[in-house]
Design an enzyme around this catalytic site. Structure first.
Site, short mmCIF file in Angstrom:
data_model
loop_
_atom_site.label_atom_id
_atom_site.label_comp_id
_atom_site.label_asym_id
_atom_site.label_seq_id
_atom_site.Cartn_x
_atom_site.Cartn_y
_atom_site.Cartn_z
N ARG A 69 22.48 -19.37 31.29
CA ARG A 69 22.72 -18.25 30.39
C ARG A 69 24.04 -18.47 29.66
O ARG A 69 24.99 -19.00 30.22
CB ARG A 69 22.79 -16.94 31.16
CG ARG A 69 21.43 -16.38 31.53
CD ARG A 69 21.54 -15.05 32.22
NE ARG A 69 22.24 -15.15 33.47
CZ ARG A 69 23.49 -14.77 33.68
NH1 ARG A 69 24.18 -14.21 32.71
NH2 ARG A 69 24.04 -14.91 34.86
N TYR A 209 16.43 -21.85 27.82
CA TYR A 209 16.67 -21.85 29.26
C TYR A 209 16.74 -20.45 29.86
O TYR A 209 17.46 -19.58 29.37
CB TYR A 209 17.98 -22.58 29.59
CG TYR A 209 18.01 -23.14 31.00
CD1 TYR A 209 17.55 -24.42 31.26
CD2 TYR A 209 18.46 -22.38 32.06
CE1 TYR A 209 17.55 -24.94 32.55
CE2 TYR A 209 18.46 -22.88 33.36
CZ TYR A 209 18.01 -24.17 33.60
OH TYR A 209 18.01 -24.68 34.87
N GLY A 211 17.33 -17.04 31.57
CA GLY A 211 17.52 -15.68 31.07
C GLY A 211 17.78 -15.58 29.58
O GLY A 211 17.67 -14.50 29.00
N LYS A 218 16.58 -10.82 32.45
CA LYS A 218 17.88 -10.16 32.29
C LYS A 218 17.91 -9.29 31.03
O LYS A 218 18.52 -8.23 31.02
CB LYS A 218 19.00 -11.18 32.25
CG LYS A 218 18.99 -12.19 33.39
CD LYS A 218 19.27 -11.58 34.74
CE LYS A 218 19.48 -12.70 35.76
NZ LYS A 218 19.61 -12.22 37.13
N HIS A 238 20.65 -5.00 39.33
CA HIS A 238 20.62 -6.42 39.67
C HIS A 238 20.63 -6.55 41.19
O HIS A 238 21.63 -6.93 41.79
CB HIS A 238 21.85 -7.09 39.04
CG HIS A 238 21.84 -8.57 39.09
ND1 HIS A 238 22.99 -9.32 39.08
CD2 HIS A 238 20.83 -9.46 39.14
CE1 HIS A 238 22.68 -10.60 39.12
NE2 HIS A 238 21.39 -10.72 39.16
N SER A 260 26.83 -13.64 41.56
CA SER A 260 26.14 -14.92 41.74
C SER A 260 26.85 -15.77 42.79
O SER A 260 28.03 -15.56 43.07
CB SER A 260 26.06 -15.68 40.42
OG SER A 260 27.35 -15.83 39.90
N CYS A 262 26.35 -15.81 46.01
CA CYS A 262 26.57 -15.15 47.30
C CYS A 262 25.33 -15.20 48.19
O CYS A 262 25.29 -14.55 49.23
CB CYS A 262 27.00 -13.70 47.10
SG CYS A 262 28.66 -13.51 46.45
N GLY A 263 24.30 -15.93 47.77
CA GLY A 263 23.13 -16.12 48.62
C GLY A 263 22.14 -14.97 48.60
O GLY A 263 21.58 -14.60 49.63
N LYS A 264 21.93 -14.41 47.41
CA LYS A 264 21.01 -13.28 47.30
C LYS A 264 19.57 -13.66 47.68
O LYS A 264 18.91 -12.93 48.43
CB LYS A 264 21.03 -12.78 45.85
CG LYS A 264 20.92 -11.28 45.75
CD LYS A 264 21.45 -10.80 44.41
CE LYS A 264 20.35 -10.22 43.57
NZ LYS A 264 20.48 -10.48 42.16
N THR A 265 19.12 -14.80 47.18
CA THR A 265 17.75 -15.23 47.50
C THR A 265 17.62 -15.52 48.99
O THR A 265 16.62 -15.16 49.61
CB THR A 265 17.35 -16.45 46.65
OG1 THR A 265 17.50 -16.10 45.26
CG2 THR A 265 15.92 -16.88 46.90
N ASP A 285 15.89 -10.35 42.83
CA ASP A 285 16.85 -10.31 41.72
C ASP A 285 17.02 -8.94 41.07
O ASP A 285 18.13 -8.56 40.75
CB ASP A 285 16.42 -11.33 40.65
CG ASP A 285 17.54 -11.69 39.68
OD1 ASP A 285 18.70 -11.74 40.13
OD2 ASP A 285 17.27 -11.92 38.50
N ARG A 377 16.62 -24.99 38.54
CA ARG A 377 15.84 -23.81 38.94
C ARG A 377 14.42 -24.15 39.35
O ARG A 377 13.84 -25.12 38.86
CB ARG A 377 15.76 -22.83 37.77
CG ARG A 377 17.10 -22.26 37.35
CD ARG A 377 17.51 -21.11 38.23
NE ARG A 377 18.86 -20.65 37.97
CZ ARG A 377 19.31 -19.44 38.31
NH1 ARG A 377 18.51 -18.58 38.91
NH2 ARG A 377 20.55 -19.10 38.08
N GLY A 505 20.77 -16.58 58.94
CA GLY A 505 19.86 -15.77 59.76
C GLY A 505 20.59 -14.80 60.68
O GLY A 505 20.04 -13.77 61.08
O1 SAT Z 1 18.90 -17.59 33.88
S1 SAT Z 1 18.75 -16.33 34.60
O2 SAT Z 1 19.50 -15.28 33.91
O3 SAT Z 1 17.35 -15.94 34.66
C1 SAT Z 1 19.34 -16.49 36.16
C2 SAT Z 1 20.79 -16.21 36.22
O4 SAT Z 1 21.57 -16.84 35.50
O5 SAT Z 1 21.18 -15.34 37.01
MN MN Z 2 20.35 -12.66 39.02
#
Ligand code: SAT
Ligand code: MN
Length: 595
Positions: A69, A209, A211, A218, A238, A260, A262-265, A285, A377, A505
């Site tokens: 982004r 690319y 977002g 986004k 978010h 970003s 911080c291991g959200k996924t 997300d 990604r 975990g």
């Molecule tokens: O590229 S995205 O905006 O979809 C992912 C990100 O940068 O958080």
């Molecule tokens: Mn995000």
């Protein structure tokens, strides 16, 4: 097909403006998806991965200048600069429209204009919104097919109603006979990711690319939706959404916002290390939330897929993500092995000799250059996630019991504490941030604030956004049914820079305490910064050696917090008169409690 007059007229006017060779309406079928990918393979834009290792999966490399982004080229075009606020690039709407009209004129020459009707949220859900993206990128079409509900079924639900128009071009028209490149895009300072919240439009030029180009994510689901949500009294956030079941079979849902990296996924797909607990994923997300008839706040994941960061994902760090991308996945900017498999840093295996890096050069280990771009990604269908929640597509959403905020805070911030009340929780969200120090201790180099992890994604003045959160609590149908609010921090270090908490975990142990705090089944300690756990209520079975760190993990160092307050003061100054009184009062109250 559609008889929607506004849509037909809009497509026609854009075809006239952009002058594509062809106009193609996407039906969203699997045949169409495969056909477009086959075409891209034939043209050299994509590579079909090894069918035995990665069935149904494809590989793309972006242009080296188009990898993420572009926040400095992202614009919020409200009537006044004030309405966009300090955190957004503002441009006058008519001025931006004039620039865009010139940019889009003839921009699709030599290309196909794809019409992509999409729904953010389960088709027909009363929380969902329908958009139509016009794009000249087939890569965008196949990604939208995974990330949203897309095609003819959306037009059927839309009927003659209104939709959110989203215009996208890679900004690289082809002259007569000119051969295309694998990843067309415009130069960096010629990109325009523009939002018009007041008229609910998105115009994106010059990037293919993530977002910047998949406009449902986004752009629509956060920037435009946050603006609509404020007007209509709901939340577009978010946040990941996770279901947590305790050994007694009781289930709760949490929504969590982190900046970003911080291991959200990872948290959304967490694999608990204590027996009997289960975590299931609703989204990784974005969360859209509205009050239900019972007065609880219900969340949907507006997306249908995951667009996740690849590097450092492995069977060790997130086996659920590895299983998620095992098939039918689009990979962008990872490495490609000689037998057409993928590879990236942290995957947990040796890099095979002859692997090509994301820049399409054979990897030279001596060069120090990475194989995968750090923002490489995967795009994968959510229903392939091994722990996808059974209610992830429930049009009514799932009831949220707790909000979690957090950042990377090696110092100062304890690993879990609870807000004293709603406004205090909003205060906690408003000061979320990650420390930007290489030395990893102390806030001396400052904290990069990312309130609610929404700084780049709020479609209006962030101070007014805080006020919206305050008002949501004030106007809640039943205040006792509002989600409780917590701050977590898995990233505490000791003086020598060693992690105090194992993370991954084992974070389930913190979630367990939060789960119980939601039910008021644990006693809490009233500290100046909020309610904190008793040590005995943190389950350390199996990681007893961590017990020695608990004092430090749960400490509130007054001196450090007074320093923190000075930084919050600076942060809050950005909001000027838009900072709600309620938050100014929370801040004063915190300082008084610390004295
Ligand atoms: O590229 S995205 O905006 O979809 C992912 C990100 O940068 O958080
Ligand atoms: Mn995000």
């Amino acid at each position: 097909m559609t008889t929607n007059k506004k849509l037909l007229a809009w497509v026609q006017s854009l075809a006239q403006l952009c002058q594509p060779d062809k106009v193609y309406w996407c039906d969203g079928s699997d045949e169409e998806y495969r056909h477009l990918l086959n075409e891209m393979v034939a043209s050299g834009a994509a590579i079909k991965l090894n069918e035995e290792k990665q069935p149904g999966s494809y590989y793309f490399q972006s242009d080296p200048s188009d990898v993420a982004r572009v926040e400095n080229r992202t614009f919020i075009c409200t009537n006044t600069k004030e309405e966009a606020g300090f955190s957004n690039n503002w441009m006058d709407p008519s001025e931006m429209k004039e620039i865009l009209r010139a940019k889009f004129k003839g921009c699709m020459k030599g290309r196909t204009m794809y019409i992509v009707p999409f729904s953010m949220g389960p088709l027909g859900s009363n929380i969902a919104k329908i958009g139509v993206e016009i794009t000249d990128s087939a890569y965008v079409v196949v990604n939208m097919k995974i990330m949203t509900r897309m095609g003819q079924p959306v037009l059927d639900v839309l009927g003659n109603s209104n939709f959110i128009p989203c215009v996208h071009s890679v900004g690289s028209p082809l002259a007569e006979g000119q051969k295309d490149v694998a990843w067309p895009c415009a130069p960096i300072d010629d990109k325009y990711i523009s939002h018009f919240p007041e008229t609910q439009e998105i115009w994106s030029f010059g990037s293919g690319y993530g977002g910047n180009a998949l406009l449902g994510k986004k752009c629509l689901a956060l920037r435009i939706a946050s603006y609509i949500a404020k007007q209509e009294g709901w939340l577009a956030e978010h946040m990941l959404i996770m279901g947590i079941t305790n050994p007694e079979g009781e289930k709760k849902y949490f929504a969590a916002a982190f900046p970003s990296a911080c291991g959200k996924t990872n948290l959304a797909m967490l694999i608990p290390t204590i027996p009997g607990w289960k975590v299931e994923t609703v989204g990784d997300d974005i969360a859209w939330m509205k009050f239900g008839a019972d007065g609880r706040l219900y969340a949907i994941n507006p997306e249908a897929g995951f667009f996740g960061v690849v590097p450092m994902t492995s069977m060790k760090t997130n086996s659920n993500a590895m299983l998620l991308v095992k098939a039918n996945t689009i990979f962008t900017n990872v490495g490609l092995t000689p037998d057409r498999d993928i590879w990236w840093e942290g995957i947990g295996t040796e890099c095979p000799a002859g692997t090509v890096n994301w820049k399409n050069k054979v990897h030279d280990p001596a060069s120090g250059e990475p194989v995968a771009h750090p923002n490489a990604r995967f795009t994968a269908p959510a229903n392939q996630c091994p722990v996808i929640d059974k209610d992830w597509e429930n049009p009514a959403g799932v009831p949220i019991s707790a909000f979690l905020f957090g950042g990377r805070r090696p110092s100062t911030v304890p690993f879990v504490y609870q807000a004293r009340n709603w406004n205090h929780g909003v205060f906690m969200g408003s000061v979320v941030g990650s420390e930007v120090t290489a030395a990893t201790l102390g806030v001396n180099d400052g904290v990069r604030r990312d309130p609610f992890a929404m700084l780049p994604f709020c479609g209006y003045n962030m101070g007014d956004y805080f006020a919206h959160w305050v008002n949501l609590g004030k106007n809640a149908p039943y205040k006792t049914k509002l989600p409780k609010i917590f701050n977590v921090n898995w990233f505490r270090k000791d003086e020598k820079g060693k992690w105090l908490w194992p993370g991954y975990g084992d974070n389930i142990r913190v979630l367990e305490w939060i789960f119980n705090a939601c039910d008021n089944t644990v006693e809490t300690i009233n500290t100046p910064i909020g309610f904190m756990p008793n040590k005995k209520d943190i389950n350390l079975k199996g990681i007893e050696s961590v017990a020695a760190n608990l004092d430090e993990l749960l400490s509130v160092n007054t001196e450090k917090w007074l320093e923190e307050c000075e930084l919050i003061e600076e942060h809050y100054a950005n909001f000027g008169i838009h900072l709600p009184n309620e938050l100014a009062e929370e801040f004063v109250a915190l300082k008084n409690r610390l004295k």
